[in-house]
Write a protein that holds these residues in place. Structure first.
Motif, PDB file in Angstrom:
ATOM      1  N   MET A 167       0.841  -1.204   0.000  1.00 26.44           N
ATOM      2  CA  MET A 167       0.000   0.000   0.000  1.00 26.44           C
ATOM      3  C   MET A 167       0.875   1.253   0.000  1.00 26.44           C
ATOM      4  N   TYR A 168       1.923   1.241   0.817  1.00 24.76           N
ATOM      5  CA  TYR A 168       2.850   2.370   0.886  1.00 24.76           C
ATOM      6  C   TYR A 168       3.474   2.635  -0.484  1.00 24.76           C
ATOM      7  N   ALA A 169       3.988   1.586  -1.118  1.00 28.45           N
ATOM      8  CA  ALA A 169       4.672   1.743  -2.403  1.00 28.45           C
ATOM      9  C   ALA A 169       3.725   2.284  -3.470  1.00 28.45           C
ATOM     10  N   ALA A 170       2.531   1.732  -3.534  1.00 34.80           N
ATOM     11  CA  ALA A 170       1.579   2.177  -4.557  1.00 34.80           C
ATOM     12  C   ALA A 170       1.141   3.617  -4.316  1.00 34.80           C
TER      13      ALA A 170
ATOM     14  N   ARG B  97      -0.016  10.709   0.130  1.00 29.02           N
ATOM     15  CA  ARG B  97      -0.940   9.642   0.548  1.00 29.02           C
ATOM     16  C   ARG B  97      -0.220   8.400   1.067  1.00 29.02           C
ATOM     17  N   ARG B  98       1.068   8.483   1.338  1.00 28.89           N
ATOM     18  CA  ARG B  98       1.846   7.310   1.730  1.00 28.89           C
ATOM     19  C   ARG B  98       1.638   6.891   3.183  1.00 28.89           C
ATOM     20  N   HIS B  99       1.097   7.755   4.012  1.00 22.81           N
ATOM     21  CA  HIS B  99       1.072   7.523   5.459  1.00 22.81           C
ATOM     22  C   HIS B  99       0.301   6.288   5.915  1.00 22.81           C
ATOM     23  N   PRO B 100      -0.893   5.982   5.391  1.00 24.71           N
ATOM     24  CA  PRO B 100      -1.586   4.785   5.901  1.00 24.71           C
ATOM     25  C   PRO B 100      -0.776   3.500   5.742  1.00 24.71           C
TER      26      PRO B 100
END
Length: 137
Positions: A95-98, A106-109
């Motif tokens: 999820m982070y990479a995408a 939007r990388r935080h979650p």
């Protein structure tokens, strides 16, 4: 010694999946570098390459404590629990990479999911080691 218990096989599979994810991200950064003609050792010049490189390097930074905590938690607490938390880490890193590749804001979650998983594995490892130590004669 070969660890054959099904739980440890799952921990091994999660470890291989994490290493494979890292290799995939490394190859993606290298392909991006080549496609954009960014000569080594440069690490800048294109926001797309800089994102790919940060995704790769941050995953490497997170991989080190994750792998150690995964195995210690599996060995001293419970391998199935460690493997399941490891799957959550993998999902968070994907999820982070995408999200980072699409929009760095939007990388935080994904980062939080991975970090919570690593902290859970560390806590599990500490608990398992303490319980093992207390049970020693």
């Amino acid at each position: 010694m070969r660890v054959m218990a099904p739980g440890f096989l799952l921990v091994a599979l999660v470890s291989l999946a994490a290493l494979s994810l890292y290799l995939f991200l490394t190859l993606r950064a290298a392909r991006t570098r080549g496609r954009l003609r960014i000569a080594a050792p440069a690490t800048g010049g294109s926001p797309e390459f800089e994102r790919a490189l940060r995704i790769q390097m941050n995953t490497l930074e997170q991989l080190v404590p994750f792998i150690g905590a995964l195995w210690l938690c599996g060995l001293y607490l419970q391998p199935l629990f460690a493997a399941l938390v490891g799957v959550a880490w993998l999902a968070g890193r994907i999820m982070y990479a995408a999200s980072y590749a699409a929009d760095p804001a939007r990388r935080h979650p994904g980062f939080i999911i991975g970090m919570v998983a690593t902290m859970t594995l560390i806590a599990g490892a500490v608990a398992g080691i303490v319980l093992t130590w207390l049970a020693m004669p």
